[in-house]
Design an enzyme around this catalytic site. Structure first.
Site, PDB file in Angstrom:
ATOM      1  N   ASN A 237       8.222  -5.370  -0.342  1.00  0.00           N
ATOM      2  CA  ASN A 237       7.656  -3.718   0.457  1.00  0.00           C
ATOM      3  C   ASN A 237       6.291  -3.741   0.452  1.00  0.00           C
ATOM      4  O   ASN A 237       5.781  -3.678  -0.006  1.00  0.00           O
ATOM      5  CB  ASN A 237       8.090  -2.867  -0.328  1.00  0.00           C
ATOM      6  CG  ASN A 237       8.055  -1.626   0.392  1.00  0.00           C
ATOM      7  OD1 ASN A 237       7.416  -1.346   1.819  1.00  0.00           O
ATOM      8  ND2 ASN A 237       9.016  -0.360   0.145  1.00  0.00           N
TER       9      ASN A 237
ATOM     10  N   PRO B 175       0.936  -1.265   0.074  1.00  0.00           N
ATOM     11  CA  PRO B 175      -0.119  -0.004   0.292  1.00  0.00           C
ATOM     12  C   PRO B 175       0.914   1.337  -0.181  1.00  0.00           C
ATOM     13  O   PRO B 175       1.637   1.512   0.630  1.00  0.00           O
ATOM     14  CB  PRO B 175      -0.791   0.217   0.735  1.00  0.00           C
ATOM     15  CG  PRO B 175      -0.130  -1.155   2.408  1.00  0.00           C
ATOM     16  CD  PRO B 175       0.517  -2.231   1.396  1.00  0.00           C
ATOM     17  N   ASN B 176       0.017   2.172  -0.928  1.00  0.00           N
ATOM     18  CA  ASN B 176       0.787   3.215  -0.774  1.00  0.00           C
ATOM     19  C   ASN B 176       2.098   3.974  -1.782  1.00  0.00           C
ATOM     20  O   ASN B 176       2.848   4.688  -2.018  1.00  0.00           O
ATOM     21  CB  ASN B 176       1.051   4.459   0.357  1.00  0.00           C
ATOM     22  CG  ASN B 176      -0.193   4.258   1.481  1.00  0.00           C
ATOM     23  OD1 ASN B 176      -1.412   5.038   0.430  1.00  0.00           O
ATOM     24  ND2 ASN B 176      -0.202   3.975   2.029  1.00  0.00           N
TER      25      ASN B 176
ATOM     26  N   ARG C 185      11.774   5.226  12.935  1.00  0.00           N
ATOM     27  CA  ARG C 185      10.506   5.806  12.972  1.00  0.00           C
ATOM     28  C   ARG C 185       9.534   5.351  13.918  1.00  0.00           C
ATOM     29  O   ARG C 185      10.065   5.202  15.067  1.00  0.00           O
ATOM     30  CB  ARG C 185       9.849   5.159  11.838  1.00  0.00           C
ATOM     31  CG  ARG C 185      10.743   6.201  10.336  1.00  0.00           C
ATOM     32  CD  ARG C 185       9.767   5.718   8.849  1.00  0.00           C
ATOM     33  NE  ARG C 185       8.479   6.156   8.636  1.00  0.00           N
ATOM     34  CZ  ARG C 185       7.773   6.195   7.729  1.00  0.00           C
ATOM     35  NH1 ARG C 185       8.005   4.683   7.336  1.00  0.00           N
ATOM     36  NH2 ARG C 185       6.861   7.024   7.493  1.00  0.00           N
TER      37      ARG C 185
ATOM     38  N   TYR D  26      10.530   9.380   0.660  1.00  0.00           N
ATOM     39  CA  TYR D  26      11.237   8.276  -0.306  1.00  0.00           C
ATOM     40  C   TYR D  26      11.370   8.742  -2.440  1.00  0.00           C
ATOM     41  O   TYR D  26      11.063   8.053  -2.676  1.00  0.00           O
ATOM     42  CB  TYR D  26       9.240   7.938  -0.416  1.00  0.00           C
ATOM     43  CG  TYR D  26       8.756   7.161   0.778  1.00  0.00           C
ATOM     44  CD1 TYR D  26       9.110   6.261   1.383  1.00  0.00           C
ATOM     45  CD2 TYR D  26       7.663   8.182   1.750  1.00  0.00           C
ATOM     46  CE1 TYR D  26       8.696   5.086   2.544  1.00  0.00           C
ATOM     47  CE2 TYR D  26       7.393   7.575   2.883  1.00  0.00           C
ATOM     48  CZ  TYR D  26       7.691   6.314   3.299  1.00  0.00           C
ATOM     49  OH  TYR D  26       6.864   5.291   4.273  1.00  0.00           O
TER      50      TYR D  26
ATOM     51  N   GLU E 110      12.421  -9.259   2.548  1.00  0.00           N
ATOM     52  CA  GLU E 110      11.788  -7.828   2.710  1.00  0.00           C
ATOM     53  C   GLU E 110      12.431  -6.983   2.487  1.00  0.00           C
ATOM     54  O   GLU E 110      13.658  -6.352   3.374  1.00  0.00           O
ATOM     55  CB  GLU E 110      11.327  -8.320   4.548  1.00  0.00           C
ATOM     56  CG  GLU E 110      10.374  -6.645   4.788  1.00  0.00           C
ATOM     57  CD  GLU E 110      10.479  -6.978   6.340  1.00  0.00           C
ATOM     58  OE1 GLU E 110       9.914  -5.831   6.830  1.00  0.00           O
ATOM     59  OE2 GLU E 110      10.195  -8.120   6.763  1.00  0.00           O
TER      60      GLU E 110
ATOM     61  N   ARG F 154       4.235  10.840  -3.257  1.00  0.00           N
ATOM     62  CA  ARG F 154       4.712  10.642  -1.702  1.00  0.00           C
ATOM     63  C   ARG F 154       5.750  11.151  -0.140  1.00  0.00           C
ATOM     64  O   ARG F 154       6.922  10.683  -0.777  1.00  0.00           O
ATOM     65  CB  ARG F 154       4.339   9.835  -1.322  1.00  0.00           C
ATOM     66  CG  ARG F 154       4.223   9.369   0.244  1.00  0.00           C
ATOM     67  CD  ARG F 154       3.872   8.488   0.637  1.00  0.00           C
ATOM     68  NE  ARG F 154       3.844   7.172   2.070  1.00  0.00           N
ATOM     69  CZ  ARG F 154       3.861   5.866   2.518  1.00  0.00           C
ATOM     70  NH1 ARG F 154       4.512   5.564   2.218  1.00  0.00           N
ATOM     71  NH2 ARG F 154       3.607   5.919   3.576  1.00  0.00           N
TER      72      ARG F 154
ATOM     73  N   ALA G  61       2.822  -0.499   4.941  1.00  0.00           N
ATOM     74  CA  ALA G  61       2.208  -0.453   6.534  1.00  0.00           C
ATOM     75  C   ALA G  61       2.191  -1.897   6.917  1.00  0.00           C
ATOM     76  O   ALA G  61       1.822  -2.730   8.156  1.00  0.00           O
ATOM     77  CB  ALA G  61       1.387  -0.300   6.380  1.00  0.00           C
TER      78      ALA G  61
ATOM     79  N   HIS H 154      12.705  -2.058   2.823  1.00  0.00           N
ATOM     80  CA  HIS H 154      11.720  -0.721   3.839  1.00  0.00           C
ATOM     81  C   HIS H 154      12.518   0.047   2.625  1.00  0.00           C
ATOM     82  O   HIS H 154      13.631   0.035   2.787  1.00  0.00           O
ATOM     83  CB  HIS H 154      11.694  -0.383   5.087  1.00  0.00           C
ATOM     84  CG  HIS H 154      10.589  -2.318   5.503  1.00  0.00           C
ATOM     85  ND1 HIS H 154       9.581  -2.006   4.973  1.00  0.00           N
ATOM     86  CD2 HIS H 154      11.494  -3.119   5.755  1.00  0.00           C
ATOM     87  CE1 HIS H 154       8.815  -2.938   5.489  1.00  0.00           C
ATOM     88  NE2 HIS H 154       9.899  -3.202   5.577  1.00  0.00           N
TER      89      HIS H 154
END
Length: 138
Positions: A72, A10-11, A105, A23, A96, A18, A75, A98
């Site tokens: 990735n 998502p996103n 964070r 990013y 995985e 964004r 969330a 990111h």
């Protein structure tokens, strides 16, 4: 020729627009084109969805016949037991990734339901995180 899926959650369709300070300003599609050129000896496939079930379906689809998955999950990394279970249920190794350093964070981002079933985790190197993951399959 190795076949690797890059699977974004998502996103991540908003990359380039964004929060560019976190990013970057490059869209993922632009970045993916550069990866395909650099790794011409690898069959790279890209899929993105904001829908948890579609990510699981894609893992099931490739999980027994691809050489690797770079995931990735956005969330969903921190909320989806189902994605973690899907990874556990397939044979294809998953890395995985990111873009940001999730450990710098919010506290909730420090927990991953993917990591216990992943080949490895790469975080905090911007879009280069994907390239580092690709190198792990060479």
């Amino acid at each position: 020729m190795k076949k690797i899926l890059i699977l974004n959650g998502p996103n991540l369709n908003l990359l380039g627009r964004r929060e560019p300070t976190i990013y970057g300003s490059l869209t993922f599609e632009e970045f993916f084109e550069s990866l395909k050129k650099k790794y011409a000896d690898t069959d790279l496939v890209y899929f993105q969805s904001n829908i948890e079930g579609e990510l699981i379906d894609k893992l099931h689809e490739v999980g027994f016949n691809f050489d690797g998955v770079i995931l990735n999950a956005g969330a969903y990394t921190h909320t989806s037991v189902a994605i973690g279970d899907a990874i556990k249920g397939i044979e294809t190794p998953v890395v995985e990734v990111h873009i940001s350093n999730v450990h710098s964070r919010e506290d909730f981002r420090h927990t991953s339901y993917i990591a216990p079933n992943a080949k490895g985790v790469i975080a905090g190197f911007g879009l280069q995180s994907y390239e580092l993951a690709l190198e792990s399959f060479r």
